[in-house]
Write a protein that holds these residues in place. Structure first.
Motif, PDB file in Angstrom:
ATOM      1  N   GLY A   1       0.831  -1.203   0.000  1.00  0.00           N
ATOM      2  CA  GLY A   1       0.000   0.000   0.000  1.00  0.00           C
ATOM      3  C   GLY A   1       0.866   1.253   0.000  1.00  0.00           C
ATOM      4  O   GLY A   1       1.009   1.930  -1.007  1.00  0.00           O
ATOM      5  N   ILE A   2       1.456   1.563   1.149  1.00  0.00           N
ATOM      6  CA  ILE A   2       2.333   2.727   1.276  1.00  0.00           C
ATOM      7  C   ILE A   2       3.635   2.270   1.917  1.00  0.00           C
ATOM      8  O   ILE A   2       3.621   1.562   2.928  1.00  0.00           O
ATOM      9  CB  ILE A   2       1.698   3.835   2.149  1.00  0.00           C
ATOM     10  N   PHE A   3       4.757   2.695   1.348  1.00  0.00           N
ATOM     11  CA  PHE A   3       6.049   2.393   1.970  1.00  0.00           C
ATOM     12  C   PHE A   3       6.828   3.698   2.090  1.00  0.00           C
ATOM     13  O   PHE A   3       7.126   4.349   1.094  1.00  0.00           O
ATOM     14  CB  PHE A   3       6.845   1.377   1.156  1.00  0.00           C
ATOM     15  N   PHE A   4       7.142   4.054   3.352  1.00  0.00           N
ATOM     16  CA  PHE A   4       7.933   5.251   3.648  1.00  0.00           C
ATOM     17  C   PHE A   4       9.367   4.819   3.921  1.00  0.00           C
ATOM     18  O   PHE A   4       9.609   3.982   4.798  1.00  0.00           O
ATOM     19  CB  PHE A   4       7.379   5.979   4.862  1.00  0.00           C
ATOM     20  N   MET A   5      10.324   5.408   3.211  1.00  0.00           N
ATOM     21  CA  MET A   5      11.732   5.050   3.396  1.00  0.00           C
ATOM     22  C   MET A   5      12.585   6.301   3.573  1.00  0.00           C
ATOM     23  O   MET A   5      12.433   7.274   2.828  1.00  0.00           O
ATOM     24  CB  MET A   5      12.243   4.251   2.192  1.00  0.00           C
ATOM     25  N   PHE A   6      13.463   6.277   4.573  1.00  0.00           N
ATOM     26  CA  PHE A   6      14.466   7.334   4.778  1.00  0.00           C
ATOM     27  C   PHE A   6      13.801   8.725   4.798  1.00  0.00           C
ATOM     28  O   PHE A   6      14.303   9.670   4.192  1.00  0.00           O
ATOM     29  CB  PHE A   6      15.541   7.273   3.692  1.00  0.00           C
ATOM     30  N   SER A   7      12.699   8.834   5.503  1.00  0.00           N
ATOM     31  CA  SER A   7      11.894  10.055   5.494  1.00  0.00           C
ATOM     32  C   SER A   7      11.511  10.427   6.919  1.00  0.00           C
ATOM     33  O   SER A   7      11.613   9.613   7.841  1.00  0.00           O
ATOM     34  CB  SER A   7      10.632   9.854   4.635  1.00  0.00           C
ATOM     35  N   SER A   8      11.037  11.671   7.079  1.00  0.00           N
ATOM     36  CA  SER A   8      10.653  12.129   8.418  1.00  0.00           C
ATOM     37  C   SER A   8       9.542  13.163   8.326  1.00  0.00           C
ATOM     38  O   SER A   8       9.340  13.806   7.302  1.00  0.00           O
ATOM     39  CB  SER A   8      11.863  12.733   9.144  1.00  0.00           C
ATOM     40  N   GLY A   9       8.793  13.278   9.436  1.00  0.00           N
ATOM     41  CA  GLY A   9       7.863  14.380   9.615  1.00  0.00           C
ATOM     42  C   GLY A   9       6.609  14.323   8.769  1.00  0.00           C
ATOM     43  O   GLY A   9       5.976  15.360   8.558  1.00  0.00           O
TER      44      GLY A   9
END
Length: 404
Positions: free
Chosen positions: A212-220
């Motif tokens: 669905g959603i994959f967040f990588m090396f991210s913030s905030g």
């Protein structure tokens, strides 16, 4: 501002350069209205004009190489068009629409089909991609291009688009974007973030994708009120987090996935937390999978219902006990509420027993749910022959599920 009207012949390309000539002859701010028909693509727009197909019956068709439409100017608007037949090269990111180094661009109410990539924004800011239907080339999933691609692009609105059988929607090195009310199906990553901070992801529906959603090396970033359903495959994930920090994940529904939440070394930065609040984690094989946990996450007011496993930890030595759990609902809670305050009288604890074998050794998942595994797991709970691992301690579990 002038209005220029063009009508193409559906059956041929007699006027092969008609649309490009009209663009080159237009003044800044002009509107080019296209009648029903086929127009030759591989066009370049170098000035702030509007091209309006009125009802999507005007087809801008590429010649099968490169981009169908290249935008190199701010203030361009593409409305109500059908755009098709880009090139086939991943190296050059052949797209239906490519925007490079512009701002205040509007891509609204278009159909994009038979194009490797859909809308490709490269350093395009303060723009809108709204109400488009986007599908890729009719090839295998891994060979398709991304439906929408934001690369070093900031302060954009991506809203109410329908992505069908494209590869991914990607947001890379991009911040302050609003991604909302989109529908993604039969893709790989419905939404994939890399090095992208302070974005808003809300009210999207993603189903039948690998992830669905994959967040990588991210913030905030905040992700809220999304529905992520039926992520397919052995590694199907609702929301995945890899090396992320200071996220808020709230009011989402994650259902019928192999994993509801997959948390890989998230939070990543020391002193940061990720917050998971008021989410419905329903009927997944695994509710939450922890991998290499080092820092604290907060889980408040979530519903865990119908999952085969509420949580697993696949990394020996992870700091699972650092997480903070409060007032979540677990459908396997066996306590009572004698004072009728809606909170269980004793805390909820989730252990893994023999199941830790298949968590650490994935090949053993072949036997998960088998009679012998169930018997051994039952016996190990009665008289543990190895030290069980405590995954979750919620001192104030709710007796009834959270309702909005």
């Amino acid at each position: 501002m002038r209005k220029l009207c063009l009508i193409a012949l559906i059956s041929s390309y007699i006027f092969a350069n008609e649309l490009q000539n009209a663009i080159d002859s237009a003044n800044s701010g002009d509107i080019i209205e296209l009648g029903s028909g086929i127009y030759s693509g591989n066009i370049t727009i170098n000035k702030p004009i509007t091209i309006d197909g009125k009802d999507r019956s005007a087809i801008i068709k590429g010649n099968g190489t490169g981009d169908v439409i290249k935008i190199n100017s701010s203030g361009v608007r593409l409305l109500n068009l059908t755009i098709e037949n880009s090139g086939n090269s991943h190296n050059t990111i052949d797209s239906a629409i490519s925007c490079d180094g512009a701002s205040r661009v509007e891509i609204i109410n278009n159909t994009i089909q038979n194009s490797l990539f859909g809308v490709n924004f490269k350093q395009c800011n303060d723009s809108k991609i709204v109400n488009n239907f986007i599908t890729s080339k009719p090839v295998d999933l891994g060979l398709r291009g991304d439906g929408i691609r934001l690369w070093y692009s900031h302060d954009n609105i991506v809203e109410n688009n329908h992505l069908h059988k494209s590869r991914d929607m990607v947001v890379w090195y991009s911040s302050n974007n609003q991604i909302r009310k989109n529908y993604g199906e039969y893709g790989r990553y419905s939404l994939h973030f890399m090095y992208a901070g302070k974005n808003l992801v809300e009210d999207n529906i993603f189903k039948y994708n690998s992830v669905g959603i994959f967040f990588m090396f991210s913030s905030g970033t905040t992700a809220r009120r999304n529905q992520i359903l039926s992520s397919t495959g052995a590694f199907g994930v609702g929301i995945g987090m890899k090396d992320t920090s200071d996220f808020i994940i709230e009011n989402n529904t994650l259902a019928y996935n192999a994993r509801g939440l997959y948390l890989d070394q998230s939070p990543f930065q020391p002193g940061t937390t990720n917050i998971y609040e008021n989410n419905k984690i329903l009927y997944n094989t695994i509710g939450v999978q922890f991998h290499a946990t080092l820092h604290k996450s907060i889980f408040n007011h979530n519903n865990f219902i119908g999952n085969m496993e509420v949580a697993i930890n696949d990394t020996p030595g992870s700091k699972i006990d650092i997480n903070d759990w409060s007032q979540n609902y677990f459908d396997d809670y066996a306590g009572f509420d004698r004072d009728k305050d809606g909170i269980g009288d004793i805390g909820y604890k989730n252990f893994t027993y023999l199941d830790s074998l298949w968590q650490y050794y994935p090949n053993l998942r072949l036997f998960y749910g088998s009679a012998i595994m169930s018997i051994l797991n039952f016996i190990s709970k009665l008289a543990p022959f190895s030290e069980p691992q405590l995954l979750i301690t919620d001192p104030n579990p709710k007796m009834e599920p959270y309702h909005e």
